[in-house]
Design a protein around this motif. Structure first.
Motif, short mmCIF file in Angstrom:
data_model
loop_
_atom_site.label_atom_id
_atom_site.label_comp_id
_atom_site.label_asym_id
_atom_site.label_seq_id
_atom_site.Cartn_x
_atom_site.Cartn_y
_atom_site.Cartn_z
N GLU A 4 -5.34 1.17 -17.57
CA GLU A 4 -4.43 0.49 -16.65
C GLU A 4 -3.25 1.38 -16.26
O GLU A 4 -2.89 1.49 -15.09
CB GLU A 4 -3.94 -0.80 -17.31
N SER A 6 -3.10 4.69 -16.48
CA SER A 6 -3.63 5.84 -15.75
C SER A 6 -3.91 5.48 -14.29
O SER A 6 -3.60 6.25 -13.37
CB SER A 6 -4.91 6.33 -16.42
N LYS A 7 -4.44 4.29 -14.07
CA LYS A 7 -4.72 3.81 -12.71
C LYS A 7 -3.43 3.69 -11.89
O LYS A 7 -3.38 4.10 -10.73
CB LYS A 7 -5.44 2.47 -12.80
N LEU A 8 -2.39 3.15 -12.50
CA LEU A 8 -1.10 3.02 -11.81
C LEU A 8 -0.54 4.39 -11.43
O LEU A 8 -0.08 4.59 -10.30
CB LEU A 8 -0.09 2.30 -12.70
N ASN A 27 -2.13 7.24 -11.06
CA ASN A 27 -2.97 7.87 -10.02
C ASN A 27 -2.74 7.26 -8.65
O ASN A 27 -2.73 7.96 -7.64
CB ASN A 27 -4.45 7.76 -10.39
N GLU A 28 -2.56 5.95 -8.60
CA GLU A 28 -2.39 5.27 -7.32
C GLU A 28 -1.03 5.56 -6.68
O GLU A 28 -0.94 5.85 -5.49
CB GLU A 28 -2.54 3.76 -7.52
N TYR A 29 0.04 5.51 -7.47
CA TYR A 29 1.38 5.65 -6.92
C TYR A 29 1.92 7.08 -6.95
O TYR A 29 2.73 7.46 -6.11
CB TYR A 29 2.36 4.74 -7.67
N PRO A 59 0.00 10.45 -7.47
CA PRO A 59 -1.23 11.20 -7.74
C PRO A 59 -1.05 12.62 -8.28
O PRO A 59 -1.94 13.15 -8.90
CB PRO A 59 -1.95 11.21 -6.39
N ASP A 86 -4.39 -6.88 -13.08
CA ASP A 86 -4.61 -5.70 -12.24
C ASP A 86 -3.69 -5.60 -11.03
O ASP A 86 -3.99 -4.89 -10.08
CB ASP A 86 -6.07 -5.63 -11.77
N ASN A 87 -2.57 -6.31 -11.03
CA ASN A 87 -1.65 -6.25 -9.90
C ASN A 87 -0.23 -5.99 -10.42
O ASN A 87 0.31 -6.79 -11.17
CB ASN A 87 -1.70 -7.57 -9.12
#
Length: 170
Positions: free
Chosen positions: A19, A21-23, A25-27, A29, A96-97
């Motif tokens: 979770e 890592s996803k944040l 990468n998204e915001y 990179p 996930d938000n």
């Protein structure tokens, strides 16, 4: 581009590294978590007493009292390898938000800056600033907060202000 966040310290870390890592990468990179080896000699010395429990670049707690764990990150630029760091706080809205609520550039502080959790119930007292005529604040935390350390300089605590319904600092 794939980032991996390898952290071997147990305390103060998110339950779901995927979770976080996803944040990132998204915001952000081109960024990764600030880690112990990124601190300079002075930064490592300041952080040493917390090293067994925390990572200097991440705090995962419920900051706003909604029973959802939020994230605070210190992020380093992996492309330029500069001394600049980003301080970011994400509030979890639902599964996930997340919402990015704080995004500060900390220019030139990579070696001496880290974050730590501050648990609910702690009393924070504002120190007297030079040429300040305002009364000093005293706050008892209702929720967890984030303490941003600038080794040898100062610390700032970011906490959720219930009256203003936003982050504040002291």
């Amino acid at each position: 581009m794939i980032f991996s966040i390898n952290i071997s310290i147990a305390g103060g870390l998110p339950d779901d590294m995927e979770e976080s890592s996803k944040l990132i990468n998204e915001y952000f990179p081109n960024y990764d978590l600030l880690e112990y080896q990124d601190l300079d000699f002075f930064g490592k010395d300041c952080f040493e007493e917390y090293r067994s429990k925390y990572n200097p670049g991440i705090v995962n707690r419920d900051f706003n009292g909604d029973s959802l764990n939020d994230f605070a990150f210190l992020l380093k630029d992996v492309k330029s390898n500069s001394d600049d760091v980003i301080f970011a706080i994400f509030l979890k809205q639902s599964k996930d938000n997340y919402k990015l609520t704080i995004n500060h550039d900390l220019k030139g502080y990579k070696g001496i800056v880290f974050i730590l959790p501050v648990e609910p119930g702690k009393v924070l007292k504002e120190t007297e600033a030079v040429d300040t005529r305002k009364p000093r604040r005293k706050i008892k935390l209702k929720n967890a907060a984030i303490e941003l350390w600038y080794c040898g300089k100062t610390t700032v605590v970011f906490y959720w202000n219930l009256e203003l319904n936003r982050f504040d600092s002291i």
